[in-house]
Design a protein around this motif. Sequence first.
Motif, PDB file in Angstrom:
ATOM      1  N   PHE A 166       0.819  -1.212   0.000  1.00 42.89           N
ATOM      2  CA  PHE A 166       0.000   0.000   0.000  1.00 42.89           C
ATOM      3  C   PHE A 166       0.855   1.265   0.000  1.00 42.89           C
ATOM      4  CE2 PHE A 166      -2.843  -3.155   2.151  1.00 42.89           C
ATOM      5  CZ  PHE A 166      -3.798  -3.215   1.142  1.00 42.89           C
ATOM      6  N   SER A 167       1.969   1.235   0.735  1.00 49.19           N
ATOM      7  CA  SER A 167       2.842   2.414   0.799  1.00 49.19           C
ATOM      8  C   SER A 167       3.445   2.733  -0.562  1.00 49.19           C
ATOM      9  CB  SER A 167       3.961   2.192   1.824  1.00 49.19           C
ATOM     10  OG  SER A 167       3.447   2.036   3.121  1.00 49.19           O
ATOM     11  N   ILE A 168       4.000   1.725  -1.210  1.00 52.27           N
ATOM     12  CA  ILE A 168       4.637   1.949  -2.509  1.00 52.27           C
ATOM     13  C   ILE A 168       3.608   2.380  -3.546  1.00 52.27           C
ATOM     14  CG2 ILE A 168       5.865   0.810  -4.404  1.00 52.27           C
ATOM     15  CD1 ILE A 168       7.289  -0.895  -2.313  1.00 52.27           C
ATOM     16  N   SER A 169       2.413   1.812  -3.481  1.00 54.62           N
ATOM     17  CA  SER A 169       1.356   2.213  -4.416  1.00 54.62           C
ATOM     18  C   SER A 169       1.047   3.700  -4.284  1.00 54.62           C
ATOM     19  CB  SER A 169       0.087   1.390  -4.153  1.00 54.62           C
ATOM     20  OG  SER A 169       0.319   0.015  -4.391  1.00 54.62           O
TER      21      SER A 169
ATOM     22  N   LEU B  23       3.152   6.010  -2.967  1.00 52.24           N
ATOM     23  CA  LEU B  23       4.355   6.760  -3.352  1.00 52.24           C
ATOM     24  C   LEU B  23       4.448   6.881  -4.876  1.00 52.24           C
ATOM     25  CD1 LEU B  23       6.901   5.169  -0.840  1.00 52.24           C
ATOM     26  CD2 LEU B  23       6.069   7.533  -0.801  1.00 52.24           C
ATOM     27  N   VAL B  24       4.141   5.794  -5.566  1.00 59.91           N
ATOM     28  CA  VAL B  24       4.163   5.802  -7.036  1.00 59.91           C
ATOM     29  C   VAL B  24       3.105   6.768  -7.579  1.00 59.91           C
ATOM     30  CG1 VAL B  24       3.699   4.406  -9.094  1.00 59.91           C
ATOM     31  CG2 VAL B  24       5.105   3.471  -7.252  1.00 59.91           C
ATOM     32  N   ALA B  25       2.005   6.911  -6.847  1.00 62.32           N
ATOM     33  CA  ALA B  25       0.927   7.814  -7.268  1.00 62.32           C
ATOM     34  C   ALA B  25       1.260   9.279  -7.009  1.00 62.32           C
ATOM     35  CB  ALA B  25      -0.368   7.445  -6.553  1.00 62.32           C
ATOM     36  N   GLY B  26       2.420   9.535  -6.404  1.00 56.75           N
ATOM     37  CA  GLY B  26       2.856  10.915  -6.204  1.00 56.75           C
ATOM     38  C   GLY B  26       2.755  11.451  -4.797  1.00 56.75           C
ATOM     39  N   PHE B  27       2.341  10.632  -3.844  1.00 54.84           N
ATOM     40  CA  PHE B  27       2.259  11.081  -2.461  1.00 54.84           C
ATOM     41  C   PHE B  27       3.659  11.109  -1.837  1.00 54.84           C
ATOM     42  CE2 PHE B  27      -2.024   9.802  -3.321  1.00 54.84           C
ATOM     43  CZ  PHE B  27      -2.837  10.581  -2.480  1.00 54.84           C
ATOM     44  N   SER B  28       3.909  12.088  -0.964  1.00 54.73           N
ATOM     45  CA  SER B  28       5.195  12.154  -0.275  1.00 54.73           C
ATOM     46  C   SER B  28       5.180  11.206   0.923  1.00 54.73           C
ATOM     47  CB  SER B  28       5.455  13.577   0.225  1.00 54.73           C
ATOM     48  OG  SER B  28       4.571  13.908   1.285  1.00 54.73           O
TER      49      SER B  28
ATOM     50  N   ARG C 293      -2.042   7.347   6.850  1.00 56.55           N
ATOM     51  CA  ARG C 293      -1.986   6.020   7.467  1.00 56.55           C
ATOM     52  C   ARG C 293      -2.292   6.092   8.966  1.00 56.55           C
ATOM     53  NH1 ARG C 293       3.365   2.058   7.971  1.00 56.55           N
ATOM     54  NH2 ARG C 293       2.305   0.391   9.115  1.00 56.55           N
ATOM     55  N   TRP C 294      -1.552   6.898   9.678  1.00 56.78           N
ATOM     56  CA  TRP C 294      -1.688   6.944  11.128  1.00 56.78           C
ATOM     57  C   TRP C 294      -2.927   7.718  11.565  1.00 56.78           C
ATOM     58  CZ3 TRP C 294       1.261   4.155  14.422  1.00 56.78           C
ATOM     59  CH2 TRP C 294       2.397   3.543  13.874  1.00 56.78           C
ATOM     60  N   GLY C 295      -3.267   8.782  10.816  1.00 53.51           N
ATOM     61  CA  GLY C 295      -4.437   9.573  11.178  1.00 53.51           C
ATOM     62  C   GLY C 295      -5.720   8.771  11.130  1.00 53.51           C
TER      63      GLY C 295
ATOM     64  N   THR D 121      -8.187  12.788  -3.269  1.00 46.13           N
ATOM     65  CA  THR D 121      -9.502  12.848  -3.932  1.00 46.13           C
ATOM     66  C   THR D 121      -9.757  11.656  -4.845  1.00 46.13           C
ATOM     67  OG1 THR D 121      -8.544  14.194  -5.712  1.00 46.13           O
ATOM     68  CG2 THR D 121      -9.550  15.371  -3.858  1.00 46.13           C
ATOM     69  N   ASP D 122      -8.715  10.893  -5.170  1.00 49.18           N
ATOM     70  CA  ASP D 122      -8.852   9.769  -6.087  1.00 49.18           C
ATOM     71  C   ASP D 122      -9.341   8.525  -5.354  1.00 49.18           C
ATOM     72  OD1 ASP D 122      -8.248   8.455  -8.755  1.00 49.18           O
ATOM     73  OD2 ASP D 122      -6.974   7.269  -7.421  1.00 49.18           O
ATOM     74  N   GLY D 123     -10.323   7.835  -5.942  1.00 45.40           N
ATOM     75  CA  GLY D 123     -10.898   6.650  -5.317  1.00 45.40           C
ATOM     76  C   GLY D 123      -9.900   5.527  -5.133  1.00 45.40           C
ATOM     77  N   HIS D 124      -9.036   5.308  -6.136  1.00 45.69           N
ATOM     78  CA  HIS D 124      -8.027   4.251  -6.052  1.00 45.69           C
ATOM     79  C   HIS D 124      -7.029   4.558  -4.944  1.00 45.69           C
ATOM     80  CE1 HIS D 124      -4.434   1.903  -7.318  1.00 45.69           C
ATOM     81  NE2 HIS D 124      -5.363   0.995  -7.602  1.00 45.69           N
ATOM     82  N   ALA D 125      -6.677   5.836  -4.808  1.00 52.86           N
ATOM     83  CA  ALA D 125      -5.751   6.235  -3.747  1.00 52.86           C
ATOM     84  C   ALA D 125      -6.359   5.950  -2.377  1.00 52.86           C
ATOM     85  CB  ALA D 125      -5.402   7.717  -3.872  1.00 52.86           C
ATOM     86  N   TRP D 126      -7.663   6.196  -2.254  1.00 54.62           N
ATOM     87  CA  TRP D 126      -8.329   5.958  -0.977  1.00 54.62           C
ATOM     88  C   TRP D 126      -8.389   4.470  -0.634  1.00 54.62           C
ATOM     89  CZ3 TRP D 126      -9.094   8.447   3.216  1.00 54.62           C
ATOM     90  CH2 TRP D 126      -9.170   9.845   3.207  1.00 54.62           C
ATOM     91  N   LEU D 127      -8.488   3.615  -1.647  1.00 51.85           N
ATOM     92  CA  LEU D 127      -8.441   2.179  -1.385  1.00 51.85           C
ATOM     93  C   LEU D 127      -7.096   1.790  -0.779  1.00 51.85           C
ATOM     94  CD1 LEU D 127     -10.177   0.658  -4.558  1.00 51.85           C
ATOM     95  CD2 LEU D 127     -11.072   0.759  -2.209  1.00 51.85           C
TER      96      LEU D 127
END
Length: 299
Positions: free
Chosen positions: A25-28, A30-35, A43-45, A211-217
């Motif tokens: 999940f983390s790498i997915s 990061l690849v999507a552009g999250f820092s 994750r923690w929130g 805001t992206d649904g895939h990112a939220w998954l």
Amino acid sequence: MQNTTIKGFLYAALSSSTFGLAPFFSISLLVAGFSSFEVLTYRWGIASLILAIAGIILGERFRITGKDWQTVFILSLFRATTSFSLVIAYQNIASGVASTIHFMYPLAVALTMMLFFKEKKSFSILFAVFISLIGAALLSSGEIDFKGGDTATGLIAAAISIFSYGGYIIGVRKSRAASIPSTALTCYVMGFGTLFYIIGGCLTDGIRPATDGHAWLNILGLAIPATAVSNISLVKAIKHVGPTLTSIFGALEPLTAIVIGCCVFKENFTWSSAIGIALIVTAVTVVILHENGTGKVRK
């Protein structure tokens, strides 16, 4: 084997196997552009919020003393450092290798418990730690580079996670945290961690709304099984069977990460990897047989 020991083993196995999902999940994300700070803030929130709601519904006790808050704050520093260093490692070396190196924390835990907390020396436990480390070394042999990453940075970050996570595990058992309800302790530790990551994000590139649904998954997958379930199970395992045995059962973490790394991220899997897995499974078996033979729980 006492019921409390069985529960401890199950909690430890659940904690390590679900935590092994974190690289995926983390790498997915990061690849999507999250820092790194954004990934960890979400994750923690979300995980701390879910635990808080579940705790309230189940009637868990959340009130702790002023001295307890000091302990929780220190433990949250150890735990937050672990997650941050691992995300940095995932960005620079193969995820399976990063998780495998992180798994070497049982050696630090076992030696610290024996040297500073007078835990009785056990040949079986030492042997299990030894062969599990050999297995971890074999798993990490071969190509460890991650595309676009810096190998030295990744290895250093993974090494830092060994000591920060070991410190957290020992702290949970050998400090005032041992008397804090598991849900409250986990929730507060993750809450402080979220605060640290938000501050880090604000000092760098900020925290963007997802805001992206895939990112939220991916965020929910990272927050619920790989964080909320993993951390509450970890605390319960430590309280049932102690930090040393909980650390040994961390074997399932690199196994999960290796499988995901090979199947999803196309990381190499060799004969040495297979032997490494066999040695780790053997180490876990040795621990179970040892506890079954002694019929007592390590407190």
